[in-house]
Design an enzyme around this catalytic site. Structure first.
Site: not given
Length: 346
Positions: A186, A289, A319
């Protein structure tokens, strides 16, 4: 009379079409302003008068000293900046702990949250070192908005240089700095990407450390205009949340088309050294995502530029899936194995 009627019909149709386009553009621009989601409540954070954040949801775990998978310890990186690293090694016989490939890992959290010692990150890395037989250095970098970008990038580079110095007992005894991978999830994927570019231009300064590749797990990229998966992906973060993260982490006055956010906006010559060094850059992402479209765009741009890219793209998901689900974590381990295939000892 027929000609004016035709002109009137054309004018009305054109007006409807123009209104539809304008409404679509406005919805893209202001969709994050729709009521219903309070990003502060969603993240369980509070903005203080001095501009700092109180992070109410911040679980952590101590170093592992008895785990059947791995051992870990925490080591100070920079006392002035209050940064440090957690080092993970496999719980295996001493004979199997020689010349381990090394991973510099960077956690996620939108640059404003998260930790190297969060329970899910810690467990993911325990499994990683056990299954891959590697040594991992996980970075506790400074968070925004107290420390806006490029602070996190600078901390990650400092950690890479710290590994290069080879002064820690475990790094010196068990690690092999000539077999190193940069990996992040991320926001950590964004940091790993930027760190990789920076490192590619200072390889001489990093010697004897040698980078073999970069692994980007759902890297946190963005842009001003909304992508389709941002708007419709079921497993993405709410736009109010990602907007808040960017607003708190980018330099003051910058928008999501800043190069820190949008790799597509900058000149592609930044990838020249990565291409020249033939580092492998691996992307892991899934179309559930909201970040997926942007990740695919960056992947394709790098591929078309001639960078040696690898991929693990999946359907559905959400995610954070590669950290949260072990069967998905295995896909990340496979990417690492593909980069270090000639060095893996397990």
């Amino acid at each position: 009379m027929k000609t004016p009627n035709k002109l009137l019909v054309f004018f009305l149709l054109f007006t409807i079409f123009a209104f539809h386009i304008a409404a679509h553009d406005l919805s893209n621009k202001f969709i994050s302003q729709k009521p219903g989601i309070d990003p502060f409540e969603f993240l369980d954070i509070e903005l203080n008068p001095d501009g700092s954040l109180t992070r109410n949801r911040n679980p952590t775990v101590p170093p592992n000293t008895t785990s059947s998978l791995a051992f870990s310890k925490d080591v100070l990186l920079n006392p002035e900046k209050k940064t440090w690293v957690r080092i993970h090694i496999p719980n295996k016989p001493e004979s199997e702990l020689q010349n381990l490939p090394m991973i510099l890992f960077i956690h996620g959290g939108g640059f404003i949250m998260g930790s190297a010692i969060a329970p899910d990150v810690d467990l993911f890395l325990e499994n990683a070192v056990n299954q891959l037989n590697v040594l991992v250095v996980s970075v506790e970098y400074r968070l925004a908005p107290e420390h806006r970008l490029p602070a996190a990038y600078d901390d990650a580079m400092e950690a890479l240089l710290w590994i290069k110095e080879n002064n820690d007992e475990w790094v010196k005894k068990y690690g092999d700095v000539t077999k190193c991978i940069i990996m992040g999830e991320s926001a950590g994927g964004n940091i790993a990407y930027t760190l990789g570019i920076r490192a590619s231009y200072v390889v001489d300064r990093l010697e004897p450390l040698v980078i073999k590749g970069i692994v980007l797990m759902q890297p946190f990229f963005g842009q001003v205009s909304r992508t389709e998966t941002e708007l419709y992906a079921n497993g993405g973060l709410p736009l109010e949340v990602t907007d808040l993260m960017w607003n708190f982490s980018l330099p003051i006055g910058a928008n999501r088309n800043h190069p820190y956010s949008n790799p597509s906006i900058d000149t592609f010559s930044k990838w020249d050294k990565i291409k020249e060094l033939d580092w492998k850059v691996a992307f892991a992402a899934c179309d559930g995502d909201g970040l997926f479209d942007k990740e695919i765009e960056v992947y394709n741009l790098m591929k078309n530029y001639g960078v040696n890219v690898l991929s693990s793209f999946g359907k559905g998901g959400y995610h954070g899936i590669y950290i949260q689900e072990m069967d998905q974590s295995r896909k990340i381990f496979e990417l690492v194995e593909s980069i270090l295939s000639s060095y893996m000892s397990n």
